[in-house]
Design an enzyme around this catalytic site. Structure first.
Site, short mmCIF file in Angstrom:
data_model
loop_
_atom_site.label_atom_id
_atom_site.label_comp_id
_atom_site.label_asym_id
_atom_site.label_seq_id
_atom_site.Cartn_x
_atom_site.Cartn_y
_atom_site.Cartn_z
N THR A 33 12.99 -7.09 -10.38
CA THR A 33 12.50 -8.47 -10.52
C THR A 33 11.26 -8.66 -9.65
OG1 THR A 33 14.74 -9.20 -10.93
CG2 THR A 33 13.16 -10.91 -10.26
N CYS B 292 1.15 2.03 12.19
CA CYS B 292 2.37 2.77 11.91
C CYS B 292 2.64 3.84 12.95
CB CYS B 292 2.28 3.42 10.54
SG CYS B 292 1.43 2.39 9.40
N GLY C 218 0.81 -1.22 0.00
CA GLY C 218 0.00 0.00 0.00
C GLY C 218 0.84 1.27 0.00
N THR C 219 1.91 1.28 0.76
CA THR C 219 2.74 2.49 0.86
C THR C 219 3.34 2.84 -0.50
OG1 THR C 219 3.23 1.98 3.16
CG2 THR C 219 4.74 3.50 2.04
N ASN D 88 -8.45 3.58 8.01
CA ASN D 88 -7.89 2.45 8.75
C ASN D 88 -8.02 2.60 10.26
OD1 ASN D 88 -5.96 4.55 7.78
ND2 ASN D 88 -4.61 3.59 9.27
#
Ligand code: PLP
Length: 389
Positions: A237, A325, A71-72, A151
């Site tokens: 990758t 967070c 998400g960040t 959230n």
């Protein structure tokens, strides 16, 4: 002691079905998807399968999905990518003060680089008024970013209405749907969004993988530079096992979502009602009905949320104050503050977020333990003593 996990909004356990789908991509089909040998091509096919699954759940086309590290990164990519690619058109971005830090901190970063940010205020429930959004638009506005659901306090924002305004004014519209994808129906056309962020670890997939939906034709600068992966939009990758896990998790979510949302709404309401009835001086934060099916955010008068969370932990119950967070810092929640809560209400808040493995019996146990903890803490709370005098 059996642990009761009520912090699903911070992260979810990975569904064993998802682990099963991922496992062969660590040791067996481990080839680089850019490799031309069949081993690499099998990995590439698995990535494309996951891309189709993600696109199907949100009503997009497969080539509109870019896999990211979560998400960040998706939020950063959307904001910075659109800002840099469109700065010749304007430098103004509109958002709200209740966004996740992945958006607000990115806005600060852009502000330091000459962009102008307008934070449209929210009401006491954390809701933004679409007409206020419209009023904030100027000739320089290039992007609007409003989260689908919050959230911390669970309020669901009127995204479709804002989407109509953005479309009429030809302004790109991004939504952070990290808390809704996999839990509520999300359709990019119905919502009228051009960019949408999602993250696997919020719906029983692995951590460190997510996606950004980018509507065809949107001008966006790449965020990571290097190889040609993801149609040159995101170099590096690919996280093959992670992407396969995301694909399987989103497939399962699509099958279970409706039933699960109903079940969680009942448990959520039982918890809210139980707290309000059994414990006085409590209030529900966020909108009473337009809220995530799994979110309960309460303020407990005369107490600090932090001490309630620590005491719950001693009883084997995981809950949190604010978002994952910010809960490591003692900064008051920017979300609850923006809704006009007093500092006592902000510091006294606790978030319980429910999920797939939450049962009714667990909710009953939480109510019992929580009531005892609050009474015990209030008996020694100086604020409570002052109130009694
Ligand atoms: N946006 C919202 C609304 C979130 O809840 C979170 C995670 O807490 C994020 C963004 C960040 O997602 P990630 O942890 O995948 O980087």
């Amino acid at each position: 002691m059996r642990r009761i996990y009520l912090d699903y909004a911070a992260t979810t356990p990975v569904d064993p079905e998802v682990v099963k789908a991922m496992s062969s991509f660590f040791t067996d089909t481990f080839g680089n998807p850019s490799g031309t040998y069949s081993h690499g091509q099998e990995a590439k096919e698995a990535i494309e399968g996951a891309r189709v699954r993600v696109s199907e759940l949100i009503g997009a086309e497969a080539d509109e999905i870019v896999f990211t590290s979560g998400g960040t990164e998706s939020d950063n990519f959307a904001l910075v990518g659109v800002a840099y690619a469109n700065q010749a058109k304007g430098n103004h971005i509109i958002t709200t003060p209740v966004e996740h830090h992945a958006v607000t901190e990115t806005c600060k970063y852009l502000e330091e680089r000459g962009f102008r940010i307008t934070y449209v205020p929210v009401d006491e429930y954390g809701l933004v008024d679409p007409s206020d959004m419209e009023k904030a638009i100027t000739d320089d506005t290039i992007l609007i970013s409003v989260m689908h659901a919050n959230n911390e306090m669970g309020t669901i924002e009127p995204i479709a209405e804002i989407g109509k305004i953005a479309k009429a004014r030809e302004i790109y519209f991004h939504t952070d749907a990290v808390q809704t994808v996999g839990h509520l129906p999300v359709d990019v056309d119905e919502l009228g969004v051009d960019l949408l962020s999602l993250s696997a670890h919020k719906f029983y997939g692995p951590k460190g993988v997510g996606a950004l939906y980018i509507r065809r034709g949107i001008e966006i600068a790449p965020f990571l530079h290097g190889g040609e992966q993801e149609r040159r939009r995101r170099a590096g990758t690919e996280n093959v096992p992670g992407i396969v896990g995301l694909g399987r998790a989103i497939e399962l979510a699509g099958q279970e979502m409706d039933k699960e949302a109903d079940r969680l709404t009942c448990l959520r309401d039982k918890l809210i009602k139980g707290i309000l009835e059994r414990i006085d001086h409590t209030r529900l934060n966020g909108h009473p009905s337009m809220r995530l099916p799994n979110n309960v955010n309460m303020s407990f008068g005369f107490l600090e949320g932090e001490s309630i969370v620590l005491n719950l932990d001693l009883e084997g119950i995981c809950a949190s104050t604010g978002s994952a967070c910010s809960s490591a810092s003692l900064e008051p929640s920017h979300v609850l503050s923006a809704m006009g809560l007093s500092s006592e209400q902000v510091y006294g808040s606790v978030r319980f977020s429910l999920g797939k493995w939450t049962s009714e019996e667990m909710i009953e146990r939480v109510l019992e333990v929580l009531t005892k903890i609050v009474h015990k803490l209030r008996a020694v709370s100086p604020l409570m003593q002052e109130n009694r005098q």
